[in-house]
Design a protein around this motif. Structure first.
Motif: not given
Length: 125
Positions: A90, A59-63, A65, A46, A107
């Motif tokens: 996590d 840039y971040y993953g939604d989980s 952010k 992921e 990503k």
């Protein structure tokens, strides 16, 4: 070439914090976009976060952010992942990755060229 070594993983309670470090060697680090990914048992790798070679774009993953922050120090050839408000979900092995060429942050793990060996993060409830 770029060699990557992660550190800083461990066991932490939910709500706690950890900072992961990725130490790089190789002449191309300062011009490489860098990323963090994670993989939990039985799940796909992921995307967590990425940072441009200048450090100016992230840039971040939604989980993650709002909870995680990626940063880099090109003079030290190091990338960091500050993880706050950790949750049991996590829990995973966290990998650092380098992407030599690209016009934008990615990503997608198959667009990264070099990987570290990973560091385990375990969040207890």
């Amino acid at each position: 070439q770029v060699q990557l070594v992660e550190s800083g993983g461990g066991l932490v309670q939910a709500g706690g914090s950890l900072r992961l470090t990725c130490a790089a060697s190789g002449r191309t680090f300062s011009t490489s976009d860098m990323g963090w990914f994670r993989q939990a048992p039985g799940k796909e790798r992921e995307f967590v976060a990425a940072i441009s070679w200048t450090g100016g774009t992230t840039y971040y993953g939604d989980s993650v952010k709002g909870r995680f922050t990626i940063s880099r120090d090109n003079a030290k050839k190091t990338v960091y992942l500050q993880m706050n408000s950790l949750k049991p979900e996590d829990t995973a092995v966290y990998y650092c990755a380098a992407r030599l060429y690209g016009s934008r942050l990615s990503k997608y793990y198959n667009e990264y060229d070099y990987w570290g060996q990973g560091t385990q993060v375990t969040v207890s409830s």
